[in-house]
Design a protein around this motif. Structure first.
Motif, mmCIF file in Angstrom:
data_model
loop_
_atom_site.group_PDB
_atom_site.id
_atom_site.type_symbol
_atom_site.label_atom_id
_atom_site.label_comp_id
_atom_site.label_asym_id
_atom_site.label_seq_id
_atom_site.Cartn_x
_atom_site.Cartn_y
_atom_site.Cartn_z
ATOM 1 N N ILE A 100 -13.135 -6.734 13.295
ATOM 2 C CA ILE A 100 -11.811 -6.144 13.115
ATOM 3 C C ILE A 100 -11.828 -5.307 11.850
ATOM 4 N N SER A 101 -11.326 -4.075 11.965
ATOM 5 C CA SER A 101 -11.197 -3.247 10.771
ATOM 6 C C SER A 101 -9.782 -2.706 10.698
ATOM 7 N N VAL A 102 -9.269 -2.659 9.492
ATOM 8 C CA VAL A 102 -7.917 -2.171 9.230
ATOM 9 C C VAL A 102 -8.030 -1.115 8.133
ATOM 10 N N ASP A 103 -7.635 0.111 8.487
ATOM 11 C CA ASP A 103 -7.649 1.227 7.542
ATOM 12 C C ASP A 103 -6.218 1.677 7.313
ATOM 13 N N SER A 135 0.780 -1.239 0.000
ATOM 14 C CA SER A 135 0.000 0.000 0.000
ATOM 15 C C SER A 135 0.808 1.283 0.000
ATOM 16 N N GLN A 136 2.072 1.204 0.386
ATOM 17 C CA GLN A 136 2.891 2.400 0.561
ATOM 18 C C GLN A 136 2.274 3.332 1.600
ATOM 19 N N ALA A 137 1.602 2.753 2.581
ATOM 20 C CA ALA A 137 0.957 3.524 3.637
ATOM 21 C C ALA A 137 1.992 4.030 4.628
ATOM 22 N N THR A 138 1.638 5.121 5.303
ATOM 23 C CA THR A 138 2.456 5.622 6.405
ATOM 24 C C THR A 138 1.728 5.416 7.733
ATOM 25 N N LEU A 139 0.422 5.169 7.675
ATOM 26 C CA LEU A 139 -0.378 5.000 8.885
ATOM 27 C C LEU A 139 -1.411 3.909 8.656
ATOM 28 N N VAL A 140 -1.510 3.003 9.621
ATOM 29 C CA VAL A 140 -2.532 1.962 9.597
ATOM 30 C C VAL A 140 -3.281 2.044 10.914
ATOM 31 N N ARG A 143 -9.740 0.079 3.311
ATOM 32 C CA ARG A 143 -10.343 -0.369 4.567
ATOM 33 C C ARG A 143 -10.817 -1.806 4.365
ATOM 34 N N ILE A 144 -10.367 -2.671 5.249
ATOM 35 C CA ILE A 144 -10.813 -4.059 5.242
ATOM 36 C C ILE A 144 -11.437 -4.333 6.603
ATOM 37 N N THR A 145 -12.648 -4.854 6.580
ATOM 38 C CA THR A 145 -13.382 -5.140 7.805
ATOM 39 C C THR A 145 -13.900 -6.564 7.731
#
Length: 165
Positions: free
Chosen positions: A107-110, A89-94, A154-156
Motif C-alpha cells: 500500500i502506498s499513500v502519496d 498535510s494541508q493536501a488537496t490530493l491523496v 509518500r508512505i509505503t
C-alpha cells in the motif's frame, strides 16, 4: 412545535449517522464479511465526503481475501495515513494505491501536502506511523516514508501474504 420537531428529527438523524461512522471506523463489519479491498473502497468514499479531500484509489492485482489479522492491520494503517494527510498535510490530493500481489500486499499513500522533515519526526513521537512501521516489520514486511518540505509525503508499507489458492 412543528419546527422544533423538525429540528429534533434532523439532530437525531445527524447523531445516528455519526454513531454509524464511529462504529464503522472501530470495526467495520464489511472487513469481516467482504474483505480488505471493498472495505477500503467504502472507507475512501466516506472519508472523501467527510473531509472534502480528493482521494484517488487505485487497486491492482487479484482482489482476494487474506488472513483476517492482516486485513485489520492494513485497514487500520490506511485509516491512520489518510487521517494524517487530512489533519496535518494541508493536501488537496491523496493517491492511495493498493497492490494485491501474489506474495505481498503493498500500500502506498502519496499526498501533495506541505511535507515535513522526516529527521524531525524521529525526534517527536508519532505513535501512529511508528505502529505501522513496527507491525509491518514484525510481520516480515517493509515500511518506507519519504517526505520533502513543500513537496508532499509518500508512505509505503507492505506485508507478505500467503499465495492465492
Amino acid at each position: 412545535a412543528k419546527e422544533e420537531l423538525g429540528n429534533l428529527k434532523m439532530a437525531a438523524m445527524g447523531t445516528f449517522q455519526k454513531v454509524r461512522n464511529f462504529i464503522f471506523e472501530l470495526r467495520p463489519m464489511m472487513l469481516t464479511d467482504l474483505g480488505l479491498v471493498p472495505t477500503i473502497h467504502k472507507y475512501v468514499a466516506a472519508f472523501k465526503e467527510q473531509t472534502g479531500l480528493d482521494v484517488n484509489l487505485n487497486v491492482t492485482g487479484a482482489e482476494r481475501r487474506i488472513e483476517p489479522y492482516l486485513e485489520v492491520m492494513l485497514f487500520r494503517a490506511v485509516q491512520e495515513v489518510l487521517g494524517n494527510s487530512a489533519r496535518h498535510s494541508q493536501a488537496t490530493l491523496v493517491k492511495l494505491h493498493v497492490d494485491m500481489g501474489n506474495q505481498a500486499v503493498r500500500i502506498s499513500v502519496d499526498d501533495n501536502g506541505k511535507g515535513f522533515d522526516t529527521d524531525a519526526l524521529k525526534e517527536t513521537p508519532s505513535l501512529g506511523l511508528k505502529l505501522i512501521r513496527d507491525r509491518a516489520e514484525m510481520m516480515g514486511g517493509q515500511f518506507e516514508m519519504d517526505s520533502v518540505v513543500g513537496r508532499g509525503t509518500r508512505i509505503t508499507f507492505s506485508v507478505p501474504v500467503a499465495p492465492p489458492a
